[in-house]
Enzyme design. Sequence first.
Site, PDB file in Angstrom:
ATOM      1  N   LYS A 269       2.956   9.887   1.507  1.00  0.00           N
ATOM      2  CA  LYS A 269       3.062   8.768   0.562  1.00  0.00           C
ATOM      3  C   LYS A 269       2.118   9.008  -0.615  1.00  0.00           C
ATOM      4  O   LYS A 269       0.907   9.163  -0.432  1.00  0.00           O
ATOM      5  CB  LYS A 269       2.709   7.448   1.266  1.00  0.00           C
ATOM      6  CG  LYS A 269       2.643   6.233   0.325  1.00  0.00           C
ATOM      7  CD  LYS A 269       2.336   4.935   1.078  1.00  0.00           C
ATOM      8  CE  LYS A 269       2.083   3.768   0.124  1.00  0.00           C
ATOM      9  NZ  LYS A 269       1.717   2.506   0.823  1.00  0.00           N
ATOM     10  N   ASP A 274      -1.515   1.107  -6.181  1.00  0.00           N
ATOM     11  CA  ASP A 274      -0.654   0.065  -5.623  1.00  0.00           C
ATOM     12  C   ASP A 274      -1.183  -1.315  -6.023  1.00  0.00           C
ATOM     13  O   ASP A 274      -2.078  -1.860  -5.388  1.00  0.00           O
ATOM     14  CB  ASP A 274      -0.606   0.200  -4.090  1.00  0.00           C
ATOM     15  CG  ASP A 274       0.327  -0.820  -3.453  1.00  0.00           C
ATOM     16  OD1 ASP A 274       1.055  -1.514  -4.194  1.00  0.00           O
ATOM     17  OD2 ASP A 274       0.332  -0.914  -2.205  1.00  0.00           O
ATOM     18  N   LYS A 281      -1.112  -7.976  -5.636  1.00  0.00           N
ATOM     19  CA  LYS A 281      -2.210  -8.073  -4.673  1.00  0.00           C
ATOM     20  C   LYS A 281      -3.332  -8.934  -5.256  1.00  0.00           C
ATOM     21  O   LYS A 281      -3.479  -9.025  -6.466  1.00  0.00           O
ATOM     22  CB  LYS A 281      -2.779  -6.678  -4.394  1.00  0.00           C
ATOM     23  CG  LYS A 281      -1.914  -5.804  -3.511  1.00  0.00           C
ATOM     24  CD  LYS A 281      -2.592  -4.477  -3.230  1.00  0.00           C
ATOM     25  CE  LYS A 281      -1.734  -3.601  -2.337  1.00  0.00           C
ATOM     26  NZ  LYS A 281      -1.533  -4.136  -0.982  1.00  0.00           N
ATOM     27  N   ASP A 292      -4.070   4.928  -2.262  1.00  0.00           N
ATOM     28  CA  ASP A 292      -2.742   4.781  -1.643  1.00  0.00           C
ATOM     29  C   ASP A 292      -1.910   6.070  -1.751  1.00  0.00           C
ATOM     30  O   ASP A 292      -0.759   6.098  -1.335  1.00  0.00           O
ATOM     31  CB  ASP A 292      -2.002   3.598  -2.272  1.00  0.00           C
ATOM     32  CG  ASP A 292      -1.070   2.909  -1.286  1.00  0.00           C
ATOM     33  OD1 ASP A 292      -1.236   3.106  -0.075  1.00  0.00           O
ATOM     34  OD2 ASP A 292      -0.165   2.175  -1.742  1.00  0.00           O
ATOM     35  N   ASP A 351       5.305  -5.401  -2.602  1.00  0.00           N
ATOM     36  CA  ASP A 351       4.100  -4.730  -2.119  1.00  0.00           C
ATOM     37  C   ASP A 351       4.380  -3.861  -0.889  1.00  0.00           C
ATOM     38  O   ASP A 351       3.536  -3.067  -0.480  1.00  0.00           O
ATOM     39  CB  ASP A 351       3.016  -5.769  -1.804  1.00  0.00           C
ATOM     40  CG  ASP A 351       1.629  -5.161  -1.697  1.00  0.00           C
ATOM     41  OD1 ASP A 351       1.486  -3.964  -2.049  1.00  0.00           O
ATOM     42  OD2 ASP A 351       0.707  -5.868  -1.262  1.00  0.00           O
ATOM     43  N   GLU A 353       5.995  -1.244  -0.734  1.00  0.00           N
ATOM     44  CA  GLU A 353       6.630  -0.187  -1.530  1.00  0.00           C
ATOM     45  C   GLU A 353       6.610   1.171  -0.853  1.00  0.00           C
ATOM     46  O   GLU A 353       7.438   2.026  -1.152  1.00  0.00           O
ATOM     47  CB  GLU A 353       5.945  -0.105  -2.905  1.00  0.00           C
ATOM     48  CG  GLU A 353       4.671   0.754  -2.967  1.00  0.00           C
ATOM     49  CD  GLU A 353       3.534   0.248  -2.081  1.00  0.00           C
ATOM     50  OE1 GLU A 353       3.544  -0.943  -1.717  1.00  0.00           O
ATOM     51  OE2 GLU A 353       2.631   1.048  -1.740  1.00  0.00           O
ATOM     52  N   ARG A 355       7.292   2.156   2.217  1.00  0.00           N
ATOM     53  CA  ARG A 355       8.491   2.481   2.993  1.00  0.00           C
ATOM     54  C   ARG A 355       9.679   2.743   2.076  1.00  0.00           C
ATOM     55  O   ARG A 355      10.581   3.502   2.436  1.00  0.00           O
ATOM     56  CB  ARG A 355       8.771   1.343   3.994  1.00  0.00           C
ATOM     57  CG  ARG A 355       8.969  -0.005   3.351  1.00  0.00           C
ATOM     58  CD  ARG A 355       8.777  -1.160   4.324  1.00  0.00           C
ATOM     59  NE  ARG A 355       7.358  -1.494   4.539  1.00  0.00           N
ATOM     60  CZ  ARG A 355       6.935  -2.460   5.337  1.00  0.00           C
ATOM     61  NH1 ARG A 355       7.800  -3.200   6.024  1.00  0.00           N
ATOM     62  NH2 ARG A 355       5.646  -2.703   5.466  1.00  0.00           N
TER      63      ARG A 355
HETATM   64  N1  BES Z   1      -0.829   0.379   0.567  1.00  0.00           N
HETATM   65  C1  BES Z   1      -0.623  -0.843   1.252  1.00  0.00           C
HETATM   66  C2  BES Z   1      -1.207  -0.827   2.657  1.00  0.00           C
HETATM   67  C3  BES Z   1      -2.687  -0.999   2.756  1.00  0.00           C
HETATM   68  C4  BES Z   1      -3.282  -2.213   2.468  1.00  0.00           C
HETATM   69  C5  BES Z   1      -3.480   0.019   3.220  1.00  0.00           C
HETATM   70  C6  BES Z   1      -4.646  -2.379   2.617  1.00  0.00           C
HETATM   71  C7  BES Z   1      -4.834  -0.149   3.379  1.00  0.00           C
HETATM   72  C8  BES Z   1      -5.422  -1.349   3.067  1.00  0.00           C
HETATM   73  C9  BES Z   1       0.865  -1.109   1.391  1.00  0.00           C
HETATM   74  O1  BES Z   1       1.649  -0.688   0.344  1.00  0.00           O
HETATM   75  C10 BES Z   1       1.026  -2.596   1.460  1.00  0.00           C
HETATM   76  O2  BES Z   1       0.735  -3.234   0.507  1.00  0.00           O
HETATM   77  N2  BES Z   1       1.446  -3.074   2.610  1.00  0.00           N
HETATM   78  C11 BES Z   1       1.595  -4.468   2.812  1.00  0.00           C
HETATM   79  C12 BES Z   1       2.887  -4.686   3.555  1.00  0.00           C
HETATM   80  C13 BES Z   1       3.304  -6.118   3.617  1.00  0.00           C
HETATM   81  C14 BES Z   1       3.678  -6.610   2.247  1.00  0.00           C
HETATM   82  C15 BES Z   1       4.467  -6.227   4.566  1.00  0.00           C
HETATM   83  C16 BES Z   1       0.410  -4.946   3.636  1.00  0.00           C
HETATM   84  O3  BES Z   1      -0.042  -4.211   4.524  1.00  0.00           O
HETATM   85  O4  BES Z   1      -0.099  -6.011   3.355  1.00  0.00           O
HETATM   86 ZN    ZN Z   2       0.920   0.888  -0.726  1.00  0.00          ZN
HETATM   87 MN    MN Z   3       1.770  -2.130  -1.202  1.00  0.00          MN
END
Ligand code: BES
Ligand code: ZN
Ligand code: MN
Length: 502
Positions: A269, A274, A281, A292, A351, A353, A355
Amino acid sequence: MEFSVKSGNPEKQRTACLVLGVYESRRLTPPAEQFDTAAEGFLGNVLRRGDLEGKPGQTLLLVNTPATLCDRVLLVGCGRERDLDDRRYKQIIAAAVHTLNDTGATEAVSYLTDLNVRGRDVAWKVRLAVEVSEDVLYRYDETRSRKDAPRRPLKRIVLAVPSRRELPLGEQAVREGAAVAEGMKLARDLGNLPPNICTPEYLAQRAALLAGSSPKFALNVLERADMETLGMGCLVAVARGSRRPPKLIALEWHGAADARQKPVVLVGKGITFDTGGISLKPGPDMDLMKFDMCGAAGVLGTMSAIAALDLPLNVVAVVPAVENMPGGEASRPGDIVTSLSGQTVEILNTDAEGRLVLCDAITWAEQRYEPVTLVDVATLTGACVIALGAHPHGLFSNHGPLANELLDAGRETHDRAWELPLWEDYQDGLDSNFADMANVGPREGGAITAACFLARYTKKLHWAHLDIAGTAWKTGKQKGATGRPVPLLTRFLINRAAAARD
Ligand code: BES
Ligand code: ZN
Ligand code: MN
């Protein structure tokens, strides 16, 4: 740093610094004992005076040891002998290197590789000594105006092996440790660079730099127009919110003697920042989202390591490099897009994104390379951090033997993974009233539903997914990329290459 191995008695070493272990409480390790006999009991006297208990990580620098050839002796506490496990060993090596680096010594001979670490052989101890030393000495200063201390006295560490018989094994272990360390350094540098420098385009440039380092590399970069033509609706949807164009980077390592050998594909990835997109966020700690792209950094670091080892295996790193921004053309919650696989996705949360870029990268890699195995590596979910914390990567797989290979590789390198369930039961969390699936499920078990989403794109593959959201970087005072899972992935591939030879 230069590393080498050597056999021989500690008291006979002509060196700027000899590194010797002391167990708790105040018990000399065998090499220290041997040295002490030659040094007329000097170490024993120091310990009796109470200057070093032998607690793990304690250090004491001595000068003017009598009747020996070294300029200094660094004593390092090793804790209780029966408690000496992987974690403790790494802690001891780190403490020694920290202290060594502060002395004036430019080289050292270390007998810490002679310690008895539960269940580990010399090669393992040498490998880890190299990796941990480089890890400790790593400095990030690419974006500082004043570079860190140009005075870097420590140039060479010689690691002791028990006898001449172990020298070839030890030398191979040094090569492997150094290759992994170099790969980790690349991964850390890429991770630590700011998001205004480390953009999708920059990642493509760094991949090109790596590709230029060996004729066995080939590089192929897809542009936005290519992605649109191919029908990567999910990847393109994420890229829409940013003015920086996305890149789909494919770095091929042609190491196998048989050119037609199907490759192992590693998908990383590469979200260079992000923001969350329109599902923005919160502000605090958003800077961390420059990390990210650590999945991408990890697979590129692994490619650097396998090239250094000239691994006889075909491997391809595939990196969807994209910035997730809330620009005027960004995707909205509720948008429905069609993935390269033909399945449609309702983007309920922009968010989620990772996947979206991964599913198209995976399908493309499957079509283009027909991989024997595909492993994706991603800072995919905050939920994985909640589930497992900072120590193991989250591991998911649709193939038991593959999961075991990765778990083993993680244990062998102390870069561990922990398997989480990929059960069908979780799949209906992704139901959508308007498309084949939604891109998010319920909050509970979020790391698992994210993996379940990817599972819908990997049905015909032997596939594994590493969620490195908790392990790819540290926060707080030590904020920075860790270089994980380069050790695990490199070991996995070394093992694959060895299995192919048999
Ligand atoms: N890059 C983030 C995941 C992440 C968040 C990694 C905080 C480390 C610390 C990912 O793209 C994301 O935002 N995931 C969301 C998914 C949710 C919207 C289903 C998450 O984990 O909040
Ligand atoms: Zn992300
Ligand atoms: Mn995200």
